[in-house]
Write a protein that holds these residues in place. Structure first.
Motif, PDB file in Angstrom:
ATOM      1  N   SER A 121       4.013  -7.024  -4.259  1.00  0.00           N
ATOM      2  CA  SER A 121       5.049  -6.643  -3.295  1.00  0.00           C
ATOM      3  C   SER A 121       5.904  -5.506  -3.836  1.00  0.00           C
ATOM      4  CB  SER A 121       5.925  -7.846  -2.956  1.00  0.00           C
ATOM      5  OG  SER A 121       5.170  -8.858  -2.324  1.00  0.00           O
ATOM      6  N   ALA A 122       6.195  -5.574  -5.133  1.00  0.00           N
ATOM      7  CA  ALA A 122       6.987  -4.501  -5.745  1.00  0.00           C
ATOM      8  C   ALA A 122       6.214  -3.191  -5.754  1.00  0.00           C
ATOM      9  CB  ALA A 122       7.392  -4.905  -7.161  1.00  0.00           C
ATOM     10  N   MET A 123       4.902  -3.261  -5.984  1.00  0.00           N
ATOM     11  CA  MET A 123       4.073  -2.062  -5.967  1.00  0.00           C
ATOM     12  C   MET A 123       4.015  -1.454  -4.574  1.00  0.00           C
ATOM     13  SD  MET A 123       1.054  -3.472  -8.489  1.00  0.00           S
ATOM     14  CE  MET A 123      -0.069  -2.083  -8.260  1.00  0.00           C
ATOM     15  N   VAL A 124       3.907  -2.321  -3.561  1.00  0.00           N
ATOM     16  CA  VAL A 124       3.906  -1.836  -2.176  1.00  0.00           C
ATOM     17  C   VAL A 124       5.230  -1.145  -1.859  1.00  0.00           C
ATOM     18  CG1 VAL A 124       3.935  -2.567   0.248  1.00  0.00           C
ATOM     19  CG2 VAL A 124       2.216  -3.490  -1.310  1.00  0.00           C
ATOM     20  N   ALA A 125       6.325  -1.753  -2.289  1.00  0.00           N
ATOM     21  CA  ALA A 125       7.637  -1.150  -2.041  1.00  0.00           C
ATOM     22  C   ALA A 125       7.747   0.215  -2.706  1.00  0.00           C
ATOM     23  CB  ALA A 125       8.738  -2.083  -2.545  1.00  0.00           C
ATOM     24  N   ARG A 126       7.185   0.338  -3.917  1.00  0.00           N
ATOM     25  CA  ARG A 126       7.232   1.632  -4.614  1.00  0.00           C
ATOM     26  C   ARG A 126       6.372   2.669  -3.894  1.00  0.00           C
ATOM     27  NH1 ARG A 126       4.920   2.758  -9.722  1.00  0.00           N
ATOM     28  NH2 ARG A 126       4.612   0.527  -9.992  1.00  0.00           N
ATOM     29  N   LEU A 127       5.228   2.241  -3.364  1.00  0.00           N
ATOM     30  CA  LEU A 127       4.383   3.175  -2.620  1.00  0.00           C
ATOM     31  C   LEU A 127       5.095   3.641  -1.348  1.00  0.00           C
ATOM     32  CD1 LEU A 127       0.563   2.950  -2.300  1.00  0.00           C
ATOM     33  CD2 LEU A 127       1.932   3.670  -0.349  1.00  0.00           C
ATOM     34  N   GLU A 128       5.805   2.727  -0.688  1.00  0.00           N
ATOM     35  CA  GLU A 128       6.561   3.114   0.504  1.00  0.00           C
ATOM     36  C   GLU A 128       7.681   4.085   0.142  1.00  0.00           C
ATOM     37  OE1 GLU A 128       7.758  -0.657   2.042  1.00  0.00           O
ATOM     38  OE2 GLU A 128       5.861  -0.990   3.117  1.00  0.00           O
ATOM     39  N   ALA A 129       8.321   3.866  -1.008  1.00  0.00           N
ATOM     40  CA  ALA A 129       9.355   4.799  -1.470  1.00  0.00           C
ATOM     41  C   ALA A 129       8.756   6.164  -1.777  1.00  0.00           C
ATOM     42  CB  ALA A 129      10.060   4.232  -2.703  1.00  0.00           C
TER      43      ALA A 129
ATOM     44  N   VAL B 120      -1.919   9.898   1.405  1.00  0.00           N
ATOM     45  CA  VAL B 120      -2.623   8.709   0.914  1.00  0.00           C
ATOM     46  C   VAL B 120      -2.351   8.596  -0.574  1.00  0.00           C
ATOM     47  CG1 VAL B 120      -4.817   9.923   0.480  1.00  0.00           C
ATOM     48  CG2 VAL B 120      -4.803   7.436   0.831  1.00  0.00           C
ATOM     49  N   ALA B 121      -2.141   7.366  -1.033  1.00  0.00           N
ATOM     50  CA  ALA B 121      -1.854   7.146  -2.454  1.00  0.00           C
ATOM     51  C   ALA B 121      -2.409   5.798  -2.882  1.00  0.00           C
ATOM     52  CB  ALA B 121      -0.351   7.193  -2.715  1.00  0.00           C
ATOM     53  N   THR B 122      -2.790   5.719  -4.151  1.00  0.00           N
ATOM     54  CA  THR B 122      -3.189   4.448  -4.744  1.00  0.00           C
ATOM     55  C   THR B 122      -2.416   4.234  -6.037  1.00  0.00           C
ATOM     56  OG1 THR B 122      -5.040   5.432  -5.967  1.00  0.00           O
ATOM     57  CG2 THR B 122      -5.518   4.525  -3.786  1.00  0.00           C
ATOM     58  N   ILE B 123      -2.107   2.962  -6.306  1.00  0.00           N
ATOM     59  CA  ILE B 123      -1.495   2.550  -7.571  1.00  0.00           C
ATOM     60  C   ILE B 123      -2.416   1.516  -8.201  1.00  0.00           C
ATOM     61  CG2 ILE B 123       0.520   1.557  -8.701  1.00  0.00           C
ATOM     62  CD1 ILE B 123       2.130   2.125  -6.169  1.00  0.00           C
ATOM     63  N   LEU B 124      -2.850   1.771  -9.401  1.00  0.00           N
ATOM     64  CA  LEU B 124      -3.583   0.775 -10.186  1.00  0.00           C
ATOM     65  C   LEU B 124      -2.717   0.385 -11.367  1.00  0.00           C
ATOM     66  CD1 LEU B 124      -6.222  -0.802 -10.966  1.00  0.00           C
ATOM     67  CD2 LEU B 124      -6.747   1.177 -12.411  1.00  0.00           C
ATOM     68  N   GLU B 125      -2.402  -0.903 -11.463  1.00  0.00           N
ATOM     69  CA  GLU B 125      -1.611  -1.404 -12.588  1.00  0.00           C
ATOM     70  C   GLU B 125      -2.104  -2.798 -12.964  1.00  0.00           C
ATOM     71  OE1 GLU B 125       2.528  -1.330 -11.571  1.00  0.00           O
ATOM     72  OE2 GLU B 125       2.698   0.850 -11.733  1.00  0.00           O
TER      73      GLU B 125
ATOM     74  N   ARG C  26       0.562   2.303   5.977  1.00  0.00           N
ATOM     75  CA  ARG C  26      -0.121   1.012   6.062  1.00  0.00           C
ATOM     76  C   ARG C  26      -0.752   0.749   4.703  1.00  0.00           C
ATOM     77  NH1 ARG C  26      -3.723   0.857  11.459  1.00  0.00           N
ATOM     78  NH2 ARG C  26      -4.259   3.006  10.888  1.00  0.00           N
ATOM     79  N   THR C  27      -0.555  -0.433   4.171  1.00  0.00           N
ATOM     80  CA  THR C  27      -0.983  -0.704   2.798  1.00  0.00           C
ATOM     81  C   THR C  27      -1.968  -1.864   2.728  1.00  0.00           C
ATOM     82  OG1 THR C  27       0.896  -2.192   2.404  1.00  0.00           O
ATOM     83  CG2 THR C  27       1.194   0.140   1.850  1.00  0.00           C
TER      84      THR C  27
ATOM     85  N   VAL D 290       7.851   9.713  -7.893  1.00  0.00           N
ATOM     86  CA  VAL D 290       8.407   8.390  -7.600  1.00  0.00           C
ATOM     87  C   VAL D 290       7.525   7.302  -8.202  1.00  0.00           C
ATOM     88  CG1 VAL D 290       8.877   6.729  -5.755  1.00  0.00           C
ATOM     89  CG2 VAL D 290       9.653   9.091  -5.529  1.00  0.00           C
ATOM     90  N   LEU D 291       6.218   7.447  -8.060  1.00  0.00           N
ATOM     91  CA  LEU D 291       5.299   6.431  -8.563  1.00  0.00           C
ATOM     92  C   LEU D 291       5.334   6.334 -10.084  1.00  0.00           C
ATOM     93  CD1 LEU D 291       2.206   7.032  -6.252  1.00  0.00           C
ATOM     94  CD2 LEU D 291       3.963   5.260  -6.042  1.00  0.00           C
ATOM     95  N   THR D 292       5.518   7.447 -10.766  1.00  0.00           N
ATOM     96  CA  THR D 292       5.551   7.426 -12.232  1.00  0.00           C
ATOM     97  C   THR D 292       6.878   6.929 -12.789  1.00  0.00           C
ATOM     98  OG1 THR D 292       6.260   9.744 -12.336  1.00  0.00           O
ATOM     99  CG2 THR D 292       3.887   9.320 -12.426  1.00  0.00           C
TER     100      THR D 292
END
Length: 352
Positions: free
Chosen positions: A173-181, A207-212, A281-282, A156-158
């Motif tokens: 906010s869009a990144m948070v929404a993608r992490l929740e998805a 647990v997940a992290t997104i760096l962009e 929780r983000t 999903v994240l990719t």
């Protein structure tokens, strides 16, 4: 290998479970012909959808690592009697030279219920996605569920690159929404790997992290953690555990006392059929300098819980490993095993 190249990924032979690489046409262990689509962990800039293989941990790696003999159906060498290692006992991923992860069974557990799934763009510091899930030992098939969950979340994240409305706040906010998805997909994967009539349904942490583009978003359910360790600033714990220990700490009890008590690792939220809530929780922050992103299971932080000393451990280990993420992650796993290895250990690192 030139550091500008994406590292060759390694997977397993579908016939015998032996290690193979993308370049192999035949398995060296059993001679089976390998499909050109043998699954691997690609970098984010590939044009094809990543394929996922689920390692149940039941297939031993062959041949025998001690004598080269054949591994029997019971998991022991038919020549020397040595118990064979399983594919799931220890595996690694490195989609780009600056991002790597190691997942290890540890010393005391009979199987590895941790799971790791990561992806990254080739350019250091550009885009990285790190996911770790830790199966709950008391639940059935948690090893299968945790791996399915981590890889479903990574997929999903990719799948997208959040832009929002062009501002940093909307992009965050869009990144948070993608992490929740991604957490939703991970929870669905756990459900898909749970028997409908199971008396103790599979469950795991997340647990997940997104760096962009310099923005770092982290989210968790349970007690697997994410940290940011800048080279020249204070270490940051990006997540707060969903656990009895964390609740005790919030009431004023010392971390040392709370995390050494009889219910230290009792979690209050998780993924699975009987989960009360799986929304992560983000937290979001702007990354402005060099440092390390660490995502790990409690098999590592059990032995070094607070952010500052754990940051020192990572920095010292990295210095001794030449700054290489894979060598550093492997050394951190070795360190945790040297402390006792009482739990499965997963370490995922991104070097900015």
């Amino acid at each position: 290998m030139d550091v500008a190249m994406t590292s060759t990924t390694q997977t397993v032979c579908p016939s015998c479970g032996g290690p193979v690489s993308e370049a192999d046409r035949f398995c060296e262990a059993c001679g089976a012909e390998l499909s050109p689509s043998t699954p691997s962990t690609p970098a984010l800039d590939t044009d094809t959808e990543p394929t996922v293989e689920i390692m149940t941990g039941t297939s031993p790696v062959g041949p025998c690592q001690s004598c080269g003999g054949v591994i029997g159906a019971e998991g022991y060498c038919e020549t020397c009697g040595t118990k064979a290692a399983k594919v799931r006992d220890h595996y690694t991923e490195q989609p780009s030279p600056w991002v790597a992860g190691v997942c290890d069974r540890g010393i005391r557990h009979s199987r590895n219920e941790d799971a790791l799934a990561i992806a990254a763009d080739p350019e250091p510091g550009s885009r990285a996605l790190l996911v770790v899930c830790d199966g709950v030992s008391s639940s059935l098939d948690s090893d299968v569920a945790s791996l399915a969950a981590s890889r479903a979340a990574r997929d999903v994240l990719t799948a997208g690159h959040a832009q929002g409305l062009g501002t940093e706040s909307s992009r965050s906010s869009a990144m948070v929404a993608r992490l929740e998805a991604a957490a939703d997909a991970a929870n669905d994967a756990v459900l898909d790997n749970t028997s409908p009539d199971s008396p103790n349904p599979a469950s795991c942490t997340f647990v997940a992290t997104i760096l962009e583009d310099g923005v770092l978003v982290a989210g968790n359910v349970g007690d697997s953690r994410a940290y940011w360790f800048p080279d020249e600033a204070e270490a940051v714990a990006l997540t707060v555990d969903d656990s009895w220990a964390a609740e005790l700490i919030a009431t004023g009890i010392s971390r040392e006392e709370a995390e050494s008590g009889p219910h230290a690792h009792a979690i209050t939220r998780w993924l699975g059929k009987d989960a009360p809530d799986h929304t992560p929780r983000t937290t979001t922050l702007r990354v402005t300098g060099p440092g390390w992103i660490l995502v790990c299971s409690d098999g590592l932080w059990n032995y070094c819980s607070e952010a500052a000393p754990l940051a020192d451990l990572v920095r010292q280990t990295a210095a001794a490993s030449g700054g290489d993420p894979m060598a550093t992650a492997s050394a951190l796993v070795d360190w945790a095993n040297a402390q006792g290895g009482q739990d499965n250990i997963t370490v995922a690192l991104a070097r900015l």
